[in-house]
Design a protein around this motif. Structure first.
Motif, PDB file in Angstrom:
ATOM      1  N   SER A  47       0.833  -1.206   0.000  1.00  0.00           N
ATOM      2  CA  SER A  47       0.000   0.000   0.000  1.00  0.00           C
ATOM      3  C   SER A  47       0.865   1.253   0.000  1.00  0.00           C
ATOM      4  O   SER A  47       2.095   1.189  -0.113  1.00  0.00           O
ATOM      5  N   HIS A  48       0.191   2.403   0.162  1.00  0.00           N
ATOM      6  CA  HIS A  48       0.916   3.663   0.307  1.00  0.00           C
ATOM      7  C   HIS A  48       1.317   3.900   1.766  1.00  0.00           C
ATOM      8  O   HIS A  48       1.714   5.005   2.134  1.00  0.00           O
ATOM      9  N   GLY A  49       1.206   2.889   2.607  1.00  0.00           N
ATOM     10  CA  GLY A  49       1.587   3.005   4.014  1.00  0.00           C
ATOM     11  C   GLY A  49       0.560   2.409   4.945  1.00  0.00           C
ATOM     12  O   GLY A  49       0.857   2.110   6.105  1.00  0.00           O
ATOM     13  N   CYS A  50      -0.688   2.249   4.485  1.00  0.00           N
ATOM     14  CA  CYS A  50      -1.750   1.726   5.326  1.00  0.00           C
ATOM     15  C   CYS A  50      -1.584   0.227   5.577  1.00  0.00           C
ATOM     16  O   CYS A  50      -0.851  -0.467   4.874  1.00  0.00           O
ATOM     17  N   ILE A  51      -2.293  -0.267   6.569  1.00  0.00           N
ATOM     18  CA  ILE A  51      -2.334  -1.694   6.878  1.00  0.00           C
ATOM     19  C   ILE A  51      -3.600  -2.266   6.239  1.00  0.00           C
ATOM     20  O   ILE A  51      -4.718  -1.991   6.698  1.00  0.00           O
ATOM     21  N   ASN A  52      -3.421  -3.004   5.156  1.00  0.00           N
ATOM     22  CA  ASN A  52      -4.544  -3.626   4.450  1.00  0.00           C
ATOM     23  C   ASN A  52      -4.929  -4.928   5.148  1.00  0.00           C
ATOM     24  O   ASN A  52      -4.078  -5.788   5.402  1.00  0.00           O
ATOM     25  N   LEU A  53      -6.233  -5.053   5.457  1.00  0.00           N
ATOM     26  CA  LEU A  53      -6.714  -6.210   6.209  1.00  0.00           C
ATOM     27  C   LEU A  53      -7.828  -6.944   5.471  1.00  0.00           C
ATOM     28  O   LEU A  53      -8.578  -6.320   4.692  1.00  0.00           O
ATOM     29  N   PRO A  54      -7.965  -8.249   5.777  1.00  0.00           N
ATOM     30  CA  PRO A  54      -9.157  -8.941   5.283  1.00  0.00           C
ATOM     31  C   PRO A  54     -10.397  -8.268   5.866  1.00  0.00           C
ATOM     32  O   PRO A  54     -10.371  -7.713   6.974  1.00  0.00           O
ATOM     33  N   TYR A  55     -11.484  -8.343   5.162  1.00  0.00           N
ATOM     34  CA  TYR A  55     -12.707  -7.649   5.544  1.00  0.00           C
ATOM     35  C   TYR A  55     -13.143  -8.015   6.968  1.00  0.00           C
ATOM     36  O   TYR A  55     -13.418  -7.142   7.798  1.00  0.00           O
ATOM     37  N   SER A  56     -13.216  -9.312   7.268  1.00  0.00           N
ATOM     38  CA  SER A  56     -13.728  -9.740   8.581  1.00  0.00           C
ATOM     39  C   SER A  56     -12.800  -9.310   9.712  1.00  0.00           C
ATOM     40  O   SER A  56     -13.250  -8.967  10.818  1.00  0.00           O
ATOM     41  N   ILE A  57     -11.508  -9.311   9.426  1.00  0.00           N
ATOM     42  CA  ILE A  57     -10.544  -8.876  10.448  1.00  0.00           C
ATOM     43  C   ILE A  57     -10.704  -7.381  10.713  1.00  0.00           C
ATOM     44  O   ILE A  57     -10.720  -6.937  11.868  1.00  0.00           O
ATOM     45  N   ALA A  58     -10.811  -6.611   9.634  1.00  0.00           N
ATOM     46  CA  ALA A  58     -10.999  -5.168   9.800  1.00  0.00           C
ATOM     47  C   ALA A  58     -12.271  -4.886  10.589  1.00  0.00           C
ATOM     48  O   ALA A  58     -12.318  -3.993  11.441  1.00  0.00           O
ATOM     49  N   GLN A  59     -13.327  -5.656  10.298  1.00  0.00           N
ATOM     50  CA  GLN A  59     -14.601  -5.474  10.991  1.00  0.00           C
ATOM     51  C   GLN A  59     -14.450  -5.750  12.489  1.00  0.00           C
ATOM     52  O   GLN A  59     -14.911  -4.970  13.335  1.00  0.00           O
ATOM     53  N   GLN A  60     -13.795  -6.842  12.840  1.00  0.00           N
ATOM     54  CA  GLN A  60     -13.645  -7.196  14.258  1.00  0.00           C
ATOM     55  C   GLN A  60     -12.770  -6.176  15.006  1.00  0.00           C
ATOM     56  O   GLN A  60     -13.078  -5.808  16.142  1.00  0.00           O
ATOM     57  N   ILE A  61     -11.719  -5.749  14.361  1.00  0.00           N
ATOM     58  CA  ILE A  61     -10.865  -4.746  15.016  1.00  0.00           C
ATOM     59  C   ILE A  61     -11.646  -3.446  15.197  1.00  0.00           C
ATOM     60  O   ILE A  61     -11.588  -2.814  16.257  1.00  0.00           O
ATOM     61  N   TYR A  62     -12.370  -3.054  14.151  1.00  0.00           N
ATOM     62  CA  TYR A  62     -13.159  -1.815  14.208  1.00  0.00           C
ATOM     63  C   TYR A  62     -14.124  -1.856  15.395  1.00  0.00           C
ATOM     64  O   TYR A  62     -14.290  -0.857  16.106  1.00  0.00           O
ATOM     65  N   GLU A  63     -14.767  -3.000  15.574  1.00  0.00           N
ATOM     66  CA  GLU A  63     -15.761  -3.124  16.639  1.00  0.00           C
ATOM     67  C   GLU A  63     -15.113  -3.202  18.022  1.00  0.00           C
ATOM     68  O   GLU A  63     -15.766  -2.926  19.029  1.00  0.00           O
ATOM     69  N   GLY A  64     -13.835  -3.564  18.074  1.00  0.00           N
ATOM     70  CA  GLY A  64     -13.191  -3.743  19.373  1.00  0.00           C
ATOM     71  C   GLY A  64     -12.340  -2.577  19.847  1.00  0.00           C
ATOM     72  O   GLY A  64     -11.943  -2.534  21.016  1.00  0.00           O
ATOM     73  N   ILE A  65     -12.045  -1.638  18.966  1.00  0.00           N
ATOM     74  CA  ILE A  65     -11.179  -0.523  19.376  1.00  0.00           C
ATOM     75  C   ILE A  65     -11.977   0.759  19.557  1.00  0.00           C
ATOM     76  O   ILE A  65     -13.129   0.873  19.139  1.00  0.00           O
ATOM     77  N   GLU A  66     -11.340   1.718  20.194  1.00  0.00           N
ATOM     78  CA  GLU A  66     -11.907   3.044  20.380  1.00  0.00           C
ATOM     79  C   GLU A  66     -10.856   4.074  19.994  1.00  0.00           C
ATOM     80  O   GLU A  66      -9.680   3.731  19.768  1.00  0.00           O
ATOM     81  N   LYS A  67     -11.269   5.306  19.933  1.00  0.00           N
ATOM     82  CA  LYS A  67     -10.309   6.384  19.703  1.00  0.00           C
ATOM     83  C   LYS A  67      -9.243   6.310  20.802  1.00  0.00           C
ATOM     84  O   LYS A  67      -9.544   6.183  21.981  1.00  0.00           O
TER      85      LYS A  67
END
Length: 518
Positions: free
Chosen positions: A435-455
């Protein structure tokens, strides 16, 4: 008959007594007239000298034998005496003719009646003024080895037991020249036998006493500062700011008390240096069982030096005590080591593999694809915090727009997101097709991380030699090289870095309105 004879014999006694009384009275009167022909009548004052009952000769003898006893003050407040002899200052009458005239013109016939006669002459009583001044200058109250000047009442330095207190004035025993000169001159001119310089107000006096209203007000203000206790809590550590420290920040000029804001700022800077963790190296225990040191990143406690100094100053000025939490640009999960807590995303850039821990428990792990190293887009190592998170964002670049479902930036415009266009993750894909620097994730992994983290959730990126992935063959349908940051996502601007931040760790730049992936 006998009784009548006795009464006749007693009768002449009364006239005899009356006659004797009149005789004696006449004799006394005559004696008074004779006496006051050479003596001044009672109540006669000449040039402030009471000459009642004195002859001119006796007055001259008094001048010849004159001595003035001077009562002075010792340093301990007790009295002492010195004297000045009339002969030492050439005290004399210039002429007795005016005295003789006063004597001859007084009404001696009424000597027995109350008299009041005051006479003034021109320089009849004289003395050598220079000699008198010399005698006065030798008095103890003018000697440096004896006389002590008075001191003003003042406020003591701070002590833990009493804070501030008023130290009372001291009277001393140093004479005032003009007042002493005038007092002694008047005593000599009146031929007084004694004069008390203390009672006559001849001593220097303090200008500020312990009862001074302004001094008491100044003490009240200083005691207000002395009574302050402000407690900062940094994890298990407490920093207590009290009167002992604040007293050193006070400047007293007369009755004015000012708080040195520069020293308040130095105190805040010391706290920041001790407890800020932003831009510092951290020891990290990896999921691979190896402990490493991670440099870089902008995660950690970051105190707002200027605002904290301002608010702490205001709190002190109000005389307010209590618990205080510093003003921060940003905070971390906890104080101490580690400051990132037990909920974080661990990203091994070497292995192209990440782990997500929630309160110390592993929630998931996954391969990913990071920045294209062949084109210089390597994802930076360091410890960061999630800036914000957003659903259904569009990554925008100069020549492309790519929608993603889960956008989680952590390093300016570098973030984690789903990459549904990729057919595989991990391995060495990042080296040539990253990528241009981002961490590319599988869809389900990105979803689980999104739901588990906060600002603010920590994101820990690092390189770990020895965990390199095996070579992989790129699958068909490789992901597009161009990726962009979300069109609708706006990262908050970074604050200006405090002065104390080491030069080796540059401050975060301001994040543009549209977060473009690097």
């Amino acid at each position: 008959m006998k009784k009548q004879k006795e009464e006749k014999k007693r009768f002449p006694v009364l006239p005899m007594i009356c006659g004797l009384f009149l005789f004696l009275l006449a004799a006394a009167y005559a004696g008074g007239i004779y006496y006051y022909r050479s003596h001044f009548l009672n109540g006669t004052v000449i040039d402030r000298v009471d000459v009642s009952g004195m002859t001119i000769g006796e007055l001259q003898e008094r001048i010849e034998d004159y001595m003035l006893r001077i009562v002075e003050r010792k340093t301990d407040g007790t009295a002492m005496e010195e004297d000045i002899q009339g002969k030492d200052i050439d005290l004399t009458y210039a002429s007795t003719e005016p005295l003789q005239e006063f004597l001859e013109t007084q009404n001696i016939w009424t000597w027995f009646l109350p008299q009041t006669a005051e006479h003034k002459t021109e320089n009849l009583l004289s003395y050598d003024e220079k000699k008198l001044e010399t005698e006065i200058r030798t008095l103890k109250g003018f000697q440096n080895d004896f006389a002590v000047a008075p001191t003003d009442a003042y406020i003591s330095d701070y002590t833990p037991e009493k804070g501030f207190e008023i130290i009372a004035e001291t009277q001393g025993n140093k004479l005032k020249w003009q007042d002493t000169l005038d007092t002694i001159q008047n005593a000599v001119k009146s031929l007084d036998e004694q004069t008390d310089l203390d009672k006559e107000g001849c001593y220097q006096v303090p200008t500020v006493t312990a009862e001074d209203e302004q001094l008491l007000k100044t003490l009240d203000r200083l005691q207000k500062y002395a009574g302050i206790t402000i407690t900062y809590t940094f994890g298990d550590n407490k920093e207590i700011l009290d009167g002992g420290t604040i007293s050193n920040w006070l400047h007293v000029d007369g009755f004015e008390v000012t708080l040195d804001q520069g020293q308040v700022g130095e105190y805040v800077a010391a706290l920041r240096k001790r407890y800020d963790s932003i831009f510092r190296s951290r020891t990290f225990q990896t999921s691979y069982g190896r402990e490493i040191t991670i440099d870089g990143g902008d995660y950690g406690w970051w105190m707002n030096y200027e605002q904290e100094t301002k608010e702490l100053t205001e709190m002190i000025e109000r005389g307010e005590s209590g618990e205080r939490t510093p003003v921060y640009y940003q905070t971390a999960v906890s104080y101490g080591t580690p400051d990132y807590g037990t909920t974080y995303v661990e990203i091994n850039l070497t292995a192209q593999h990440l782990f997500f821990y929630k309160e110390g428990s592993l929630v998931l792990e996954s391969d990913f694809v990071s920045g294209n190293s062949s084109r210089g887009y390597d994802t930076p190592a360091g410890v960061y915090g999630v800036t914000y998170k957003q659903r259904n964002a569009t990554l925008v670049g100069e020549t492309y727009q790519t929608p993603v479902s889960y956008w989680m930036p952590f390093n300016r415009n570098i973030g984690m997101h789903d990459a549904t266009w990729r057919g595989s993750f991990g391995g060495n894909i990042y080296k040539t097709s990253g990528s241009h620097g981002c961490i590319n994730l599988p869809y389900s992994i990105a979803q689980q991380i999104y739901e588990g983290i906060e600002k603010g959730t920590p994101v820990i990126c690092y390189h770990l030699p020895g965990t390199e992935p095996a070579e992989r063959v790129m699958e068909k349908g490789a992901p597009p090289e161009e990726e962009t940051a979300p069109e609708a996502a706006t990262a908050p601007e970074a604050e200006t870095v405090p002065e104390a931040v080491p030069e080796a760790f540059p401050a975060p730049e301001e994040v543009p309105g549209a977060a473009a992936e690097q």
